[in-house]
Write a protein that holds these residues in place. Sequence first.
Motif, PDB file in Angstrom:
ATOM      1  N   ARG A 145      -6.712   4.470   0.637  1.00  0.00           N
ATOM      2  CA  ARG A 145      -6.223   3.333   0.337  1.00  0.00           C
ATOM      3  C   ARG A 145      -7.143   2.603  -0.510  1.00  0.00           C
ATOM      4  O   ARG A 145      -6.514   1.980  -1.606  1.00  0.00           O
ATOM      5  CB  ARG A 145      -6.498   2.598   1.802  1.00  0.00           C
ATOM      6  CG  ARG A 145      -6.050   1.223   1.814  1.00  0.00           C
ATOM      7  CD  ARG A 145      -6.659   0.305   2.988  1.00  0.00           C
ATOM      8  NE  ARG A 145      -6.297  -0.772   3.295  1.00  0.00           N
ATOM      9  CZ  ARG A 145      -5.188  -1.047   3.889  1.00  0.00           C
ATOM     10  NH1 ARG A 145      -4.464  -0.338   4.485  1.00  0.00           N
ATOM     11  NH2 ARG A 145      -4.391  -2.337   4.031  1.00  0.00           N
ATOM     12  N   ARG A 166       1.254   3.777  -3.174  1.00  0.00           N
ATOM     13  CA  ARG A 166       0.893   5.345  -2.950  1.00  0.00           C
ATOM     14  C   ARG A 166       1.844   6.173  -3.507  1.00  0.00           C
ATOM     15  O   ARG A 166       1.844   7.129  -4.128  1.00  0.00           O
ATOM     16  CB  ARG A 166       0.659   5.592  -1.527  1.00  0.00           C
ATOM     17  CG  ARG A 166      -0.747   5.148  -1.021  1.00  0.00           C
ATOM     18  CD  ARG A 166      -0.963   5.175   0.432  1.00  0.00           C
ATOM     19  NE  ARG A 166      -2.170   5.591   0.742  1.00  0.00           N
ATOM     20  CZ  ARG A 166      -2.637   5.294   2.001  1.00  0.00           C
ATOM     21  NH1 ARG A 166      -1.692   4.881   3.076  1.00  0.00           N
ATOM     22  NH2 ARG A 166      -3.819   5.165   2.343  1.00  0.00           N
ATOM     23  N   GLU A 177      -4.270   6.930  11.425  1.00  0.00           N
ATOM     24  CA  GLU A 177      -5.032   6.729  10.063  1.00  0.00           C
ATOM     25  C   GLU A 177      -5.188   5.481   9.551  1.00  0.00           C
ATOM     26  O   GLU A 177      -6.170   5.026   9.173  1.00  0.00           O
ATOM     27  CB  GLU A 177      -3.847   7.636   8.910  1.00  0.00           C
ATOM     28  CG  GLU A 177      -4.218   7.611   7.706  1.00  0.00           C
ATOM     29  CD  GLU A 177      -3.465   8.004   6.868  1.00  0.00           C
ATOM     30  OE1 GLU A 177      -3.528   7.844   5.677  1.00  0.00           O
ATOM     31  OE2 GLU A 177      -2.552   8.841   7.121  1.00  0.00           O
ATOM     32  N   GLU A 178      -4.371   4.503   9.920  1.00  0.00           N
ATOM     33  CA  GLU A 178      -4.287   3.218   9.501  1.00  0.00           C
ATOM     34  C   GLU A 178      -5.673   2.469  10.466  1.00  0.00           C
ATOM     35  O   GLU A 178      -6.366   1.834   9.742  1.00  0.00           O
ATOM     36  CB  GLU A 178      -3.109   2.345  10.000  1.00  0.00           C
ATOM     37  CG  GLU A 178      -3.097   0.797   9.859  1.00  0.00           C
ATOM     38  CD  GLU A 178      -2.964   0.470   8.231  1.00  0.00           C
ATOM     39  OE1 GLU A 178      -3.062  -0.624   7.921  1.00  0.00           O
ATOM     40  OE2 GLU A 178      -3.103   1.448   7.368  1.00  0.00           O
ATOM     41  N   ALA A 191       0.856   9.849   1.162  1.00  0.00           N
ATOM     42  CA  ALA A 191      -0.341   9.293   2.314  1.00  0.00           C
ATOM     43  C   ALA A 191      -1.833   9.847   2.080  1.00  0.00           C
ATOM     44  O   ALA A 191      -2.716   9.306   2.761  1.00  0.00           O
ATOM     45  CB  ALA A 191       0.240   9.470   3.804  1.00  0.00           C
ATOM     46  N   HIS A 239       0.238   8.134  11.939  1.00  0.00           N
ATOM     47  CA  HIS A 239       0.139   7.044  10.928  1.00  0.00           C
ATOM     48  C   HIS A 239      -0.717   5.871  11.377  1.00  0.00           C
ATOM     49  O   HIS A 239      -1.497   5.213  10.794  1.00  0.00           O
ATOM     50  CB  HIS A 239       1.534   6.559  10.456  1.00  0.00           C
ATOM     51  CG  HIS A 239       2.236   7.432   9.333  1.00  0.00           C
ATOM     52  ND1 HIS A 239       1.600   7.809   8.026  1.00  0.00           N
ATOM     53  CD2 HIS A 239       3.260   8.304   9.257  1.00  0.00           C
ATOM     54  CE1 HIS A 239       2.433   8.478   7.361  1.00  0.00           C
ATOM     55  NE2 HIS A 239       3.168   8.807   8.386  1.00  0.00           N
ATOM     56  N   TYR A 287     -12.851   0.433   5.883  1.00  0.00           N
ATOM     57  CA  TYR A 287     -12.870  -0.374   4.873  1.00  0.00           C
ATOM     58  C   TYR A 287     -13.585  -1.649   4.869  1.00  0.00           C
ATOM     59  O   TYR A 287     -14.404  -2.042   4.242  1.00  0.00           O
ATOM     60  CB  TYR A 287     -11.414  -0.782   4.324  1.00  0.00           C
ATOM     61  CG  TYR A 287     -11.257  -1.905   3.511  1.00  0.00           C
ATOM     62  CD1 TYR A 287     -11.430  -1.611   2.103  1.00  0.00           C
ATOM     63  CD2 TYR A 287     -10.989  -3.126   3.871  1.00  0.00           C
ATOM     64  CE1 TYR A 287     -11.360  -2.381   1.138  1.00  0.00           C
ATOM     65  CE2 TYR A 287     -11.117  -4.285   2.806  1.00  0.00           C
ATOM     66  CZ  TYR A 287     -11.090  -3.858   1.547  1.00  0.00           C
ATOM     67  OH  TYR A 287     -10.994  -4.784   0.634  1.00  0.00           O
ATOM     68  N   THR A 308      -8.799   3.819   8.797  1.00  0.00           N
ATOM     69  CA  THR A 308      -8.927   3.354   7.276  1.00  0.00           C
ATOM     70  C   THR A 308      -9.338   1.847   7.264  1.00  0.00           C
ATOM     71  O   THR A 308     -10.335   1.514   6.627  1.00  0.00           O
ATOM     72  CB  THR A 308      -7.713   3.573   6.530  1.00  0.00           C
ATOM     73  OG1 THR A 308      -7.205   4.617   6.269  1.00  0.00           O
ATOM     74  CG2 THR A 308      -7.544   2.653   5.237  1.00  0.00           C
ATOM     75  N   THR A 358       0.946  -1.077   0.166  1.00  0.00           N
ATOM     76  CA  THR A 358      -0.098   0.021   0.007  1.00  0.00           C
ATOM     77  C   THR A 358       0.721   1.219  -0.196  1.00  0.00           C
ATOM     78  O   THR A 358       0.698   2.296  -0.668  1.00  0.00           O
ATOM     79  CB  THR A 358      -0.829   0.021   1.290  1.00  0.00           C
ATOM     80  OG1 THR A 358      -2.018  -1.089   1.184  1.00  0.00           O
ATOM     81  CG2 THR A 358      -1.748   1.348   1.189  1.00  0.00           C
ATOM     82  N   TYR A 359       2.010   1.239   0.836  1.00  0.00           N
ATOM     83  CA  TYR A 359       2.847   2.250   0.931  1.00  0.00           C
ATOM     84  C   TYR A 359       3.313   2.601  -0.418  1.00  0.00           C
ATOM     85  O   TYR A 359       3.352   3.607  -0.999  1.00  0.00           O
ATOM     86  CB  TYR A 359       3.759   2.076   1.822  1.00  0.00           C
ATOM     87  CG  TYR A 359       4.923   3.103   1.913  1.00  0.00           C
ATOM     88  CD1 TYR A 359       4.660   4.376   2.851  1.00  0.00           C
ATOM     89  CD2 TYR A 359       6.069   3.062   1.154  1.00  0.00           C
ATOM     90  CE1 TYR A 359       5.658   5.469   2.638  1.00  0.00           C
ATOM     91  CE2 TYR A 359       7.108   3.994   0.888  1.00  0.00           C
ATOM     92  CZ  TYR A 359       7.052   4.964   1.751  1.00  0.00           C
ATOM     93  OH  TYR A 359       7.991   6.125   1.776  1.00  0.00           O
ATOM     94  N   THR A 390      -5.948   3.802  -4.201  1.00  0.00           N
ATOM     95  CA  THR A 390      -4.732   3.081  -4.173  1.00  0.00           C
ATOM     96  C   THR A 390      -4.637   1.964  -4.850  1.00  0.00           C
ATOM     97  O   THR A 390      -3.920   1.609  -5.803  1.00  0.00           O
ATOM     98  CB  THR A 390      -3.706   3.209  -2.893  1.00  0.00           C
ATOM     99  OG1 THR A 390      -3.765   4.374  -2.464  1.00  0.00           O
ATOM    100  CG2 THR A 390      -2.382   2.838  -3.090  1.00  0.00           C
ATOM    101  N   HIS A 391      -5.381   0.979  -4.387  1.00  0.00           N
ATOM    102  CA  HIS A 391      -5.507  -0.409  -4.772  1.00  0.00           C
ATOM    103  C   HIS A 391      -6.349  -0.527  -6.033  1.00  0.00           C
ATOM    104  O   HIS A 391      -6.166  -1.131  -6.998  1.00  0.00           O
ATOM    105  CB  HIS A 391      -5.620  -1.448  -3.592  1.00  0.00           C
ATOM    106  CG  HIS A 391      -4.725  -1.465  -2.751  1.00  0.00           C
ATOM    107  ND1 HIS A 391      -3.611  -1.984  -2.956  1.00  0.00           N
ATOM    108  CD2 HIS A 391      -4.663  -1.010  -1.553  1.00  0.00           C
ATOM    109  CE1 HIS A 391      -2.857  -1.976  -1.600  1.00  0.00           C
ATOM    110  NE2 HIS A 391      -3.399  -1.398  -0.812  1.00  0.00           N
TER     111      HIS A 391
END
Length: 450
Positions: free
Chosen positions: A163, A142, A317-318, A159, A314, A325, A321, A138-139, A166-167
């Motif tokens: 997410r 991005r 945020e994770e 960032a 971070h 999701y 997210t 994922t990082y 991103t994918h």
Amino acid sequence: MARCMKTANCVAILTLGQMIVVFIFIGLRWQTAHHVTFSDLSNRIIQDSEDHEKCYKLLQNKYFISNMATKPTRILTTATNKIYDEKWKSMQQRIEFALDKCSNSSDVKDITHRIQGIAWTSSNGNIAYCVTPKVGCTYWKRVFRFIYRDFNGTPKTPADIPRMYTHYGPLKNIKVFHLSEPAARTKMAYMKAFMFTRDPYTRLWSAYIDKYFLPDFWRTDAKNVVLSIRENATAYSKRCANDVTFEEFLTHVVRMSGSRMNEHYVPVHRLCSPCHMKFDYIGKQESFSADTKFILDDLDLGYLNNDNKSFADHVMEELKTLITYNFKLKSHLLSGCFHELDVARRLWLAFQINGYIPSEVNFPKADLMKVRHLNETEAVFTKLVLDQHNSSKKSSTEWKEQRKRFFVSAYQTVPLSLLEDVRDVFQLDFDIFNYESEPEELFYRPTSDK
């Protein structure tokens, strides 16, 4: 000219045209002498041991040792330069180690038939990233979207790219290489290419928690596990597949080993195959931050290291997210297979497994039961998770120990015979990337359990 070439300083006095002629002449002599090229290695199946050895010596000599020999010597005048130089040497040692294991393995010849990975680059780029799910992909996705401007809106940092986008967002400027194609692997030989790897046991555990324990794969792969592994499965399990155990997951992985496996748990050597491709960097999950910083600096992308967000930011945020999701997956699952309270409980445990919430804190069921409307469950649960994480006073060492306890405990419940089968499936990953294939903490069983 011949006499000149014998002197140490002759290149300095050659004209540009003369130098071009010399290089062409040397290149033709080299190719004539060796016969086998990197293109040969990528485009044909090696049939006998003599050709096999010749191809790997060529790969080693032309694309690794020669590159390292011509790497400019760094002047170590500061502590920063010394750290950078040590990291560079460590990275080259990983590449040499992998190549040595490749050249001495009897299993390497069959890898080209089973390569199934992809790499991200751009039509005019000179950087290529072999995508390795469950190893910080994922990082890196991005980062690639950011540097190649493949995003919506105006993100200020990688960032800031969501997410989901991103994918699953469309790719406009990024080009995808399918590494099963020899031509793609050949093109990558002329780029700055990198990949990341991870201990197979921790990668499998992470894949199980994120994709099977949590609802992401309930509508796809988890159903295949229930139908193929579980005898006398109930109608509910066949329909919802939300109760796959870790042992069942590992059994499925072993049974799928001879065919095309899901990218989230396929052995990394089948995704990126450093035995058949040139990589300038091999990063590891276990040293992800340091490896990432080094790679970005060496690719002149060091400005991306200047992230103003702290580690705590971070993590927050994770957490948010992942909650969003997983709660959104309700719309993708069959009716009756997704229950908000159940998914919240699973997320709570997943955050404890990953070292974000103390293991001794019970799931706040009573607080969630007070919620009057189901659509408020996600917001209330998010606040409970963030408050609990922020109020914890555990040190990084304590979080690490907590993660390890869950990890070891999970594998200790797996029959030793199955664990040995898993080891065999991922043996080449253990060998190439220098991981312990039989860690005592996982393989030790009391005599009564053997």
